[in-house]
Design a protein around this motif. Structure first.
Motif, PDB file in Angstrom:
ATOM      1  N   UNK A 114      -0.216  -3.800  11.244  1.00 15.81           N
ATOM      2  CA  UNK A 114      -1.131  -2.632  11.865  1.00 15.81           C
ATOM      3  C   UNK A 114      -1.631  -1.563  10.739  1.00 15.81           C
ATOM      4  N   UNK A 115      -1.150  -1.994   9.295  1.00 17.32           N
ATOM      5  CA  UNK A 115      -1.783  -0.943   8.500  1.00 17.32           C
ATOM      6  C   UNK A 115      -2.380  -1.843   7.208  1.00 17.32           C
ATOM      7  N   UNK A 116      -3.565  -1.688   6.775  1.00 13.84           N
ATOM      8  CA  UNK A 116      -4.251  -2.211   5.782  1.00 13.84           C
ATOM      9  C   UNK A 116      -3.322  -2.117   4.368  1.00 13.84           C
ATOM     10  N   UNK A 117      -3.332  -2.837   3.481  1.00 12.63           N
ATOM     11  CA  UNK A 117      -2.679  -2.802   2.429  1.00 12.63           C
ATOM     12  C   UNK A 117      -3.163  -1.606   1.637  1.00 12.63           C
ATOM     13  N   UNK A 118      -4.580  -1.498   1.658  1.00 10.24           N
ATOM     14  CA  UNK A 118      -5.234  -0.231   0.897  1.00 10.24           C
ATOM     15  C   UNK A 118      -4.904   0.889   1.559  1.00 10.24           C
ATOM     16  N   UNK A 119      -4.374   1.250   2.577  1.00 11.92           N
ATOM     17  CA  UNK A 119      -4.224   2.470   3.279  1.00 11.92           C
ATOM     18  C   UNK A 119      -2.758   2.917   2.897  1.00 11.92           C
ATOM     19  N   UNK A 120      -1.797   2.154   2.495  1.00 11.91           N
ATOM     20  CA  UNK A 120      -0.645   2.718   2.325  1.00 11.91           C
ATOM     21  C   UNK A 120      -0.539   3.754   1.282  1.00 11.91           C
ATOM     22  N   UNK A 121      -1.537   3.624   0.247  1.00  8.39           N
ATOM     23  CA  UNK A 121      -1.513   4.759  -0.972  1.00  8.39           C
ATOM     24  C   UNK A 121      -2.038   6.005  -0.229  1.00  8.39           C
ATOM     25  N   UNK A 122      -2.936   5.683   0.646  1.00 12.45           N
ATOM     26  CA  UNK A 122      -3.693   7.060   1.223  1.00 12.45           C
ATOM     27  C   UNK A 122      -2.609   7.839   2.067  1.00 12.45           C
ATOM     28  N   UNK A 123      -1.863   6.872   2.905  1.00 18.16           N
ATOM     29  CA  UNK A 123      -0.664   7.422   3.837  1.00 18.16           C
ATOM     30  C   UNK A 123       0.154   8.229   3.011  1.00 18.16           C
ATOM     31  N   UNK A 146       7.624   0.950  -2.723  1.00 19.81           N
ATOM     32  CA  UNK A 146       7.170  -0.318  -3.558  1.00 19.81           C
ATOM     33  C   UNK A 146       8.605  -0.863  -4.418  1.00 19.81           C
ATOM     34  N   UNK A 147       9.761  -0.582  -3.435  1.00 24.71           N
ATOM     35  CA  UNK A 147      11.318  -1.163  -3.917  1.00 24.71           C
ATOM     36  C   UNK A 147      11.594  -2.182  -2.876  1.00 24.71           C
ATOM     37  N   UNK A 148      12.555  -2.904  -3.278  1.00 27.79           N
ATOM     38  CA  UNK A 148      13.281  -3.835  -2.231  1.00 27.79           C
ATOM     39  C   UNK A 148      13.884  -2.994  -1.077  1.00 27.79           C
TER      40      UNK A 148
END
Length: 267
Positions: A114-123, A146-148
């Motif tokens: 439900x969230x594009x990979x490119x949107x993670x940084x923006x969030x 970006x960790x386990x």
């Protein structure tokens, strides 16, 4: 005068998660719910089969329409889908100075993204620092950092501190994806663990919308003027009751919804 909470999120046509779950939870806790729809999904208890993202200018217009007229005491933010939508929401709430609960919705209960990979940084950059409370489950926290994924309570507390370092006011680490017979949630602030909330891990597949429901219930408590810890505790108790009553609903053939109105009518 009624307390008002605004939810900014996607729509779930199956009614178990998203805007529909948000409004049910907010209403069940005695608060008036307003809504801004960021996406329309074709969704049921088994899958998300289509997503239509609402144009950014329409999202901005919805937020402005609500905030210029309604005395909103808190905002819950859920599904945002893309960087453009995140930017639109961040810009539109820039002047809002009351509690904001950010639920970083990334994957539906069915496993659909439900969230594009490119949107993670923006969030992480635009909205996480605005959050009074961030409410990630274990996979969401791991993806934001970006960790386990966290495997222990100490791991959960450490990851919460890392999210605080990114700007969140407080973090509720949800342990529903953990293991063991007891589910642990940790409410963490700069001062450390403010509360540990526990509940038996229920043997049920009917947990669709739990994250949406919990974050909206917290926003409802904050809208009523409860302190953060009190709002989280009230919401946790409410959600556990909704999960216990969920099997009686018998809605859908997959991951069914929790029973938002379990205090009002029995399933």
């Amino acid at each position: 005068m009624a307390a008002i909470a605004l939810t900014i999120a996607g729509s779930d046509s199956g009614g178990g998660a998203g805007i529909q779950a948000d409004l049910k939870a907010i209403s069940a806790l005695g608060v008036y719910g307003a809504s801004v729809i960021t996406a329309v999904t074709a969704q049921n208890t088994r899958a998300v089969t289509a997503v239509h993202e609402i144009p950014a200018d329409v999202i901005r217009a919805q937020i402005h329409a609500v905030l210029e007229d309604l005395d909103v005491q808190s905002i819950k933010i859920g599904m945002l889908a893309t960087p453009d939508i995140i930017e639109a929401v961040a810009d539109a709430i820039a002047g809002f100075d009351r509690p904001i609960v950010l639920d970083p919705v990334m994957v539906a209960k069915s496993g659909d993204a439900l969230l594009a990979e490119a949107a993670v940084g923006s969030l992480r950059e635009r909205l996480l620092p605005r959050a009074t409370l961030l409410t990630p489950n274990l996979p969401e926290a791991a993806r934001l950092l970006a960790v386990p994924g966290a495997a222990t309570l100490d791991d959960m507390a450490d990851q919460a501190q890392a999210l605080l370092a990114l700007g969140a006011g407080a973090v509720l680490m949800k342990g529903g994806h953990g293991r063991g017979t007891v589910c642990h949630d940790l409410l963490v602030t700069q001062a450390g663990v403010l509360a540990e909330l526990t509940a038996p891990r229920r043997a049920t597949k009917n947990t669709h919308g739990t994250g949406c429901t919990l974050s909206s219930a917290i926003a409802a408590g904050l809208a009523k003027g409860l302190p953060l810890k009190g709002a989280v505790q009230e919401a946790h108790t409410y959600l556990q009751g909704a999960i216990v009553a969920a099997d009686g609903l018998k809605v859908g053939q997959g991951h069914g919804p929790v029973h938002h109105f379990h205090r009002v009518w029995p399933a």
